[in-house]
Design an enzyme around this catalytic site. Structure first.
Site, short mmCIF file in Angstrom:
data_model
loop_
_atom_site.label_atom_id
_atom_site.label_comp_id
_atom_site.label_asym_id
_atom_site.label_seq_id
_atom_site.Cartn_x
_atom_site.Cartn_y
_atom_site.Cartn_z
N LYS A 50 0.96 -1.16 0.10
CA LYS A 50 0.04 -0.05 -0.02
C LYS A 50 0.77 1.36 -0.25
O LYS A 50 1.82 1.09 0.70
CB LYS A 50 -0.88 0.05 1.35
CG LYS A 50 -1.93 1.04 1.14
CD LYS A 50 -2.98 0.98 2.37
CE LYS A 50 -3.89 2.09 2.64
NZ LYS A 50 -4.86 1.71 3.74
N SER A 125 -10.05 1.87 2.57
CA SER A 125 -8.93 2.70 1.80
C SER A 125 -8.03 1.94 0.90
O SER A 125 -7.41 2.06 0.14
CB SER A 125 -8.12 3.80 2.65
OG SER A 125 -7.44 3.26 3.51
N SER A 149 -10.07 -0.41 7.06
CA SER A 149 -9.48 -0.36 5.60
C SER A 149 -8.83 -1.68 5.04
O SER A 149 -8.63 -1.63 3.76
CB SER A 149 -8.70 0.82 5.59
OG SER A 149 -9.37 1.97 5.49
#
Ligand code: GLN
Length: 447
Positions: A50, A125, A149
């Site tokens: 990420k 997210s 997330s």
């Protein structure tokens, strides 16, 4: 796609060939926009990272314009741990700006598509991580979970996502959103892979003062045959969609058939979670994001003087959702409102923690939805309030600091995955993975 367990058994040559194939596959699926870059470090098994986790010499932007051009000067602890265990950071994956969001629509790199339906969000997210694994474009990925997330995008993309107990995994080198809630965790194709990756990234780290310094490992004792007591929350799922209710019923039957004991429990109304979470998270975010001033990191927009440089940099660098949260965070921390909002939110947080503790006096695990619906279409959660409300099933877990794992249970009539989560006591990841492995076997979800 081969599993993490299988990939770890490949020879160096096989791995290099595999990585070449993976690169072409990612290239051929560019439309999905899961990856924003395909850099690689080392010769290990590729793991997608990420865009808020520092990998030395890679760009790290948290999906934000304000950090474009910033190059990480060191590795996050989780990255060091990957490298020490035969894994390679491979590729940057997309995310909502500063991990604020539930759809990955707020990234400076554009939207990521859900691999199961191109007109739907992958969740957020960590939407890039989930889409990459769900589309067969990553063996596994790392995400971060402040209020869901990891678990929510995992559920929307039909994969496994796990949030460790707060303090299990070092946050050193993770771009901070809300420091008392953030945890890095694995996003994988199955429960066993999640346990393998969790074991690798967790453990003590002197560089993170909130790290608990616990080094016990799950995989050596992984046992799907333990008979557990699992709580279900009938009052909690009343507002979920029929798809989620159906998956919940299916999971309960599967758990019973596998020999677990199911008991009904009542959880306090989730509406308080939303308020406590959005006050706490925005207050912490305001403080954490104060460092992005155009002087120390990334992008600068020059003004006539220092103050104007700060102003222009932050006005042009942050997107709307981030600005909204900075405003909200400043408001709840301001002198007239601190007691009324921030202090009250902290008290509510304790009540939530106690409510979980009470249930855990009698059970090993709790079965809960992850999101009220399957993955929404792009734009459906455009109203911020609707988006915040969609977090009702995930955020209390972060407020209480507990470990939880989301896994796919079924597909709805439109062939979209529906996931559910198991929640465990703090530091009882062993029971979490044992129960999840059993549930995974019992529901036999077909990807
Ligand atoms: N959707 C939640 C938020 O926007 C959770 C995000 C996260 O876990 N990073 O704050």
């Amino acid at each position: 796609m081969i599993t993490l367990k299988e990939a770890l058994a490949l020879s160096k040559d096989e791995l290099n060939n595999f990585k070449e194939e993976l690169r072409s596959k990612i290239e051929a699926n560019k439309d999905l926009n899961a990856y924003i870059d395909i850099n690689n470090v080392g010769e290990g098994v590729p793991i997608a990272i990420k865009d808020n986790i520092q990998v030395k010499d890679w760009s790290v932007t948290s999906g934000s314009k304000i950090l474009q051009g910033y190059i990480a000067p060191y590795n996050a602890t989780v990255i060091e741990k990957l490298l020490d265990n035969g894994l390679s950071p491979f590729g940057r994956v997309n995310m909502d700006e500063f991990a604020m969001g539930s759809t990955t629509e707020s990234s400076i790199y554009g939207k990521t598509q859900n691999p199961h339906a191109k007109d739907r969000v992958p969740g957020g997210s960590s939407g890039g991580s989930a889409a990459a694994v769900g589309a067969g474009l990553a063996v596994a990925a790392l995400g971060s979970d402040t209020g869901g997330s990891i678990r929510q995008p995992a559920a929307f993309c039909g994969i496994v996502g796990m949030k460790p107990t707060y303090g299990r995994v070092s946050r050193y080198g993770l771009g901070a959103y809300a420091s008392s809630l953030d945890q890095i965790g694995p996003m994988t194709q199955n429960v066993e892979d999640a346990a393998i990756l969790y074991d690798i990234i967790s453990g003590s780290d002197a560089k993170d003062s909130t790290n608990a310094g616990k080094d016990d490992k799950v995989v050596p004792n992984l046992n799907a045959n333990r008979k557990l007591t699992i709580a279900i929350l009938p009052n909690y799922i009343e507002n979920a969609s029929q798809d989620v209710k159906d998956a919940y019923a299916k999971a309960i039957e599967a758990l019973k058939a596998a020999g677990h004991t199911i008991v009904e429990k009542e959880m306090m109304d989730a509406k308080y979670d939303i308020s406590a979470y959005y006050i706490t998270a925005t207050a912490e975010a305001t403080t954490n994001l104060a460092r992005y001033d155009g002087i120390r990191y990334g992008n600068r927009v020059e003004g006539k003087n220092l103050e104007e440089t700060y102003y222009k940099t932050r006005s042009e660098g942050f997107g709307d959702e981030v600005k909204r949260r900075i405003l909200l965070g400043n408001f709840v921390l301001s002198s007239g409102y601190y007691e009324a909002y921030y202090v009250k939110a902290q008290k509510t947080r304790h009540i939530i923690k106690d409510a979980y503790a009470k249930i855990f006096e009698e059970v090993d695990l709790i079965l809960s939805p992850v999101a009220p619906t399957v993955a929404p279409k792009f734009g459906e959660l455009a109203n911020p309030m609707d988006m915040y409300l969609s977090d009702i099933y995930t955020i209390s877990v972060n407020l209480a600091g507990l470990p939880a794992l989301s896994l796919p249970i079924d597909k709805n009539a439109a062939d979209l995955p529906v996931g559910l989560q198991l929640i465990a006591k703090a530091y009882d990841e062993q029971t979490l993975f044992d129960g999840a492995l059993s549930l995974e076997k019992a529901v036999a979800y077909k990807a």
